[in-house]
Design a protein around this motif. Structure first.
Motif, PDB file in Angstrom:
ATOM      1  N   GLY A 190     -16.154 -23.027  29.110  1.00 51.45           N
ATOM      2  CA  GLY A 190     -17.530 -22.850  28.654  1.00 51.45           C
ATOM      3  C   GLY A 190     -17.560 -21.751  27.614  1.00 51.45           C
ATOM      4  N   ASN A 191     -17.084 -20.570  28.010  1.00 55.64           N
ATOM      5  CA  ASN A 191     -16.916 -19.469  27.058  1.00 55.64           C
ATOM      6  C   ASN A 191     -16.048 -18.380  27.669  1.00 55.64           C
ATOM      7  OD1 ASN A 191     -19.287 -18.587  28.722  1.00 55.64           O
ATOM      8  ND2 ASN A 191     -19.141 -16.804  27.377  1.00 55.64           N
ATOM      9  N   LEU A 192     -15.543 -17.501  26.802  1.00 55.79           N
ATOM     10  CA  LEU A 192     -14.733 -16.342  27.186  1.00 55.79           C
ATOM     11  C   LEU A 192     -15.322 -15.115  26.507  1.00 55.79           C
ATOM     12  CD1 LEU A 192     -11.343 -18.040  26.424  1.00 55.79           C
ATOM     13  CD2 LEU A 192     -12.042 -17.345  28.700  1.00 55.79           C
ATOM     14  N   ASP A 193     -15.379 -14.013  27.226  1.00 48.32           N
ATOM     15  CA  ASP A 193     -15.843 -12.744  26.674  1.00 48.32           C
ATOM     16  C   ASP A 193     -14.783 -11.701  26.990  1.00 48.32           C
ATOM     17  OD1 ASP A 193     -17.408 -10.759  25.529  1.00 48.32           O
ATOM     18  OD2 ASP A 193     -18.683 -10.525  27.292  1.00 48.32           O
ATOM     19  N   VAL A 194     -14.178 -11.135  25.937  1.00 43.13           N
ATOM     20  CA  VAL A 194     -13.050 -10.220  26.087  1.00 43.13           C
ATOM     21  C   VAL A 194     -13.377  -8.872  25.452  1.00 43.13           C
ATOM     22  CG1 VAL A 194     -10.583  -9.864  25.614  1.00 43.13           C
ATOM     23  CG2 VAL A 194     -11.471 -12.191  25.896  1.00 43.13           C
ATOM     24  N   THR A 195     -13.008  -7.799  26.150  1.00 46.10           N
ATOM     25  CA  THR A 195     -13.099  -6.446  25.596  1.00 46.10           C
ATOM     26  C   THR A 195     -11.709  -5.820  25.612  1.00 46.10           C
ATOM     27  OG1 THR A 195     -15.363  -6.159  26.383  1.00 46.10           O
ATOM     28  CG2 THR A 195     -14.152  -4.162  25.805  1.00 46.10           C
ATOM     29  N   ILE A 196     -11.275  -5.345  24.444  1.00 40.16           N
ATOM     30  CA  ILE A 196      -9.990  -4.660  24.293  1.00 40.16           C
ATOM     31  C   ILE A 196     -10.285  -3.162  24.228  1.00 40.16           C
ATOM     32  CG2 ILE A 196      -7.926  -4.396  22.852  1.00 40.16           C
ATOM     33  CD1 ILE A 196      -9.036  -7.149  21.531  1.00 40.16           C
ATOM     34  N   CYS A 197      -9.573  -2.369  25.013  1.00 39.40           N
ATOM     35  CA  CYS A 197      -9.738  -0.914  25.017  1.00 39.40           C
ATOM     36  C   CYS A 197      -8.499  -0.299  24.372  1.00 39.40           C
ATOM     37  CB  CYS A 197      -9.896  -0.391  26.436  1.00 39.40           C
ATOM     38  SG  CYS A 197     -11.289  -1.114  27.313  1.00 39.40           S
ATOM     39  N   ALA A 199     -13.899  -4.822  20.712  1.00 39.23           N
ATOM     40  CA  ALA A 199     -12.966  -3.709  20.887  1.00 39.23           C
ATOM     41  C   ALA A 199     -13.756  -2.424  21.057  1.00 39.23           C
ATOM     42  CB  ALA A 199     -12.028  -3.595  19.689  1.00 39.23           C
ATOM     43  N   THR A 200     -13.196  -1.523  21.853  1.00 45.20           N
ATOM     44  CA  THR A 200     -13.805  -0.212  22.046  1.00 45.20           C
ATOM     45  C   THR A 200     -12.699   0.815  22.241  1.00 45.20           C
ATOM     46  OG1 THR A 200     -15.485   1.016  23.290  1.00 45.20           O
ATOM     47  CG2 THR A 200     -14.020  -0.402  24.576  1.00 45.20           C
ATOM     48  N   THR A 201     -13.041   2.066  22.009  1.00 47.03           N
ATOM     49  CA  THR A 201     -12.137   3.165  22.354  1.00 47.03           C
ATOM     50  C   THR A 201     -12.595   3.709  23.700  1.00 47.03           C
ATOM     51  OG1 THR A 201     -13.477   4.925  21.411  1.00 47.03           O
ATOM     52  CG2 THR A 201     -11.972   3.775  19.903  1.00 47.03           C
ATOM     53  N   THR A 202     -11.874   4.672  24.205  1.00 44.60           N
ATOM     54  CA  THR A 202     -12.333   5.369  25.410  1.00 44.60           C
ATOM     55  C   THR A 202     -12.686   6.812  25.077  1.00 44.60           C
ATOM     56  OG1 THR A 202     -10.071   5.890  26.056  1.00 44.60           O
ATOM     57  CG2 THR A 202     -11.039   3.875  26.979  1.00 44.60           C
ATOM     58  N   GLU A 203     -13.068   7.034  23.810  1.00 48.85           N
ATOM     59  CA  GLU A 203     -13.489   8.376  23.358  1.00 48.85           C
ATOM     60  C   GLU A 203     -12.439   9.436  23.684  1.00 48.85           C
ATOM     61  OE1 GLU A 203     -16.093   8.690  21.428  1.00 48.85           O
ATOM     62  OE2 GLU A 203     -16.754   6.626  21.716  1.00 48.85           O
ATOM     63  N   ARG A 204     -11.165   9.044  23.498  1.00 50.77           N
ATOM     64  CA  ARG A 204     -10.005   9.915  23.729  1.00 50.77           C
ATOM     65  C   ARG A 204      -9.812  10.311  25.191  1.00 50.77           C
ATOM     66  NH1 ARG A 204      -6.961  10.031  19.731  1.00 50.77           N
ATOM     67  NH2 ARG A 204      -7.795   9.821  17.664  1.00 50.77           N
ATOM     68  N   LEU A 205     -10.424   9.592  26.117  1.00 47.58           N
ATOM     69  CA  LEU A 205     -10.275   9.864  27.544  1.00 47.58           C
ATOM     70  C   LEU A 205      -9.239   8.922  28.156  1.00 47.58           C
ATOM     71  CD1 LEU A 205     -14.035  10.234  28.522  1.00 47.58           C
ATOM     72  CD2 LEU A 205     -12.366  12.082  28.198  1.00 47.58           C
ATOM     73  N   GLY A 206      -8.499   9.410  29.141  1.00 49.01           N
ATOM     74  CA  GLY A 206      -7.550   8.589  29.881  1.00 49.01           C
ATOM     75  C   GLY A 206      -6.340   8.158  29.079  1.00 49.01           C
ATOM     76  N   VAL A 208      -5.681   5.350  27.657  1.00 49.23           N
ATOM     77  CA  VAL A 208      -6.025   4.668  26.401  1.00 49.23           C
ATOM     78  C   VAL A 208      -6.373   5.701  25.339  1.00 49.23           C
ATOM     79  CG1 VAL A 208      -7.695   3.147  25.266  1.00 49.23           C
ATOM     80  CG2 VAL A 208      -6.736   2.501  27.499  1.00 49.23           C
ATOM     81  N   GLY A 209      -7.178   6.678  25.711  1.00 48.98           N
ATOM     82  CA  GLY A 209      -7.586   7.722  24.775  1.00 48.98           C
ATOM     83  C   GLY A 209      -6.433   8.568  24.269  1.00 48.98           C
ATOM     84  N   ARG A 210      -5.413   8.751  25.118  1.00 49.56           N
ATOM     85  CA  ARG A 210      -4.216   9.504  24.707  1.00 49.56           C
ATOM     86  C   ARG A 210      -3.225   8.627  23.959  1.00 49.56           C
ATOM     87  NH1 ARG A 210      -5.070  11.255  30.039  1.00 49.56           N
ATOM     88  NH2 ARG A 210      -3.405   9.879  30.790  1.00 49.56           N
ATOM     89  N   GLU A 211      -3.601   7.377  23.721  1.00 53.70           N
ATOM     90  CA  GLU A 211      -2.782   6.394  23.007  1.00 53.70           C
ATOM     91  C   GLU A 211      -1.465   6.100  23.732  1.00 53.70           C
ATOM     92  OE1 GLU A 211      -2.706   6.958  18.716  1.00 53.70           O
ATOM     93  OE2 GLU A 211      -4.566   8.117  18.851  1.00 53.70           O
ATOM     94  N   GLU A 212      -1.512   6.150  25.058  1.00 53.68           N
ATOM     95  CA  GLU A 212      -0.351   5.812  25.879  1.00 53.68           C
ATOM     96  C   GLU A 212      -0.332   4.336  26.265  1.00 53.68           C
ATOM     97  OE1 GLU A 212      -0.349  10.194  28.039  1.00 53.68           O
ATOM     98  OE2 GLU A 212      -0.852   8.434  29.214  1.00 53.68           O
ATOM     99  N   GLY A 213      -1.488   3.681  26.158  1.00 54.31           N
ATOM    100  CA  GLY A 213      -1.559   2.293  26.571  1.00 54.31           C
ATOM    101  C   GLY A 213      -2.763   1.583  26.005  1.00 54.31           C
ATOM    102  N   VAL A 214      -2.802   0.293  26.275  1.00 52.87           N
ATOM    103  CA  VAL A 214      -3.899  -0.583  25.878  1.00 52.87           C
ATOM    104  C   VAL A 214      -4.326  -1.348  27.126  1.00 52.87           C
ATOM    105  CG1 VAL A 214      -2.244  -2.372  25.133  1.00 52.87           C
ATOM    106  CG2 VAL A 214      -4.610  -2.438  24.303  1.00 52.87           C
ATOM    107  N   SER A 215      -5.618  -1.571  27.268  1.00 54.96           N
ATOM    108  CA  SER A 215      -6.115  -2.381  28.372  1.00 54.96           C
ATOM    109  C   SER A 215      -7.114  -3.388  27.835  1.00 54.96           C
ATOM    110  CB  SER A 215      -6.746  -1.507  29.466  1.00 54.96           C
ATOM    111  OG  SER A 215      -7.905  -0.853  28.981  1.00 54.96           O
ATOM    112  N   ALA A 216      -7.387  -4.399  28.638  1.00 54.75           N
ATOM    113  CA  ALA A 216      -8.352  -5.426  28.240  1.00 54.75           C
ATOM    114  C   ALA A 216      -8.978  -6.046  29.473  1.00 54.75           C
ATOM    115  CB  ALA A 216      -7.680  -6.492  27.382  1.00 54.75           C
ATOM    116  N   TYR A 217     -10.202  -6.523  29.281  1.00 55.67           N
ATOM    117  CA  TYR A 217     -10.975  -7.193  30.317  1.00 55.67           C
ATOM    118  C   TYR A 217     -11.445  -8.533  29.775  1.00 55.67           C
ATOM    119  CZ  TYR A 217     -11.458  -2.388  32.043  1.00 55.67           C
ATOM    120  OH  TYR A 217     -11.216  -1.110  32.467  1.00 55.67           O
TER     121      TYR A 217
END
Length: 159
Positions: free
Chosen positions: A95-102, A134-141, A143-152
């Motif tokens: 039907g549809n997909l909604d994805v957020t990349i952090c 796509a979103t950032t985590t405002e340099r938190l965690g 993802v914010g430290r650029e150690e990883g990428v996550s997605a939902y």
């Protein structure tokens, strides 16, 4: 069989200097890339998990174990095609997909049209059934430290 089914996917991959960064089926230019057993395409992995979950077909690790050498370095688009075949076999369509990349860096927005086109072709769906954000985590965690990428991902499927 229910008329509509909803599935949710979440995935995370470590980022490492010198690795290729596969995201949404394309290579994103960056000094770091995701690390994983396959090509570590976090976006495709969450789509697979959301679709499999919606169809009550377990998860990506069940179907494509990271302990199985045949999946070492595999192009995740191949896994997505196999997931689509499983859905079709069960009589479902998207039907549809909604994805957020952090992701803190690089900026993903310029690459979204190419990712949508690639993924829509792989899944054989209209591109307007796929929302990529796509979103950032405002340099938190991590993802914010650029150690990883996550997605939902949330997926809606139906017969």
């Amino acid at each position: 069989m229910s008329a509509f089914r909803i599935g949710f996917g979440y995935d995370v991959h470590q980022l490492k200097e010198g690795e290729e960064f596969w995201l949404g089926g394309i290579v994103i230019p960056h000094s770091k890339g995701a690390v994983g057993h396959s090509d570590a395409d976090v976006l495709i992995h969450v789509i697979c998990d959301a679709l499999l979950g919606a169809a009550n077909l377990r998860d990506i690790g069940y179907h494509f174990s990271d302990q199985d050498p045949q999946y070492k370095g595999i192009d995740s688009k191949i896994l997505l095609k196999e997931v689509m075949a499983l859905l079709n076999k069960e009589g479902y369509q998207i039907g549809n997909l909604d994805v957020t990349i952090c992701l803190q860096q690089p900026k993903i927005n310029p690459h979204i049209p190419a990712m949508k086109a690639c993924l829509a072709e792989v899944m054989n769906i209209e591109a307007n059934k796929l929302s990529l954000k796509a979103t950032t985590t405002e340099r938190l965690g991590f993802v914010g430290r650029e150690e990883g990428v996550s997605a939902y991902c949330v997926a809606l499927i139906h017969p």
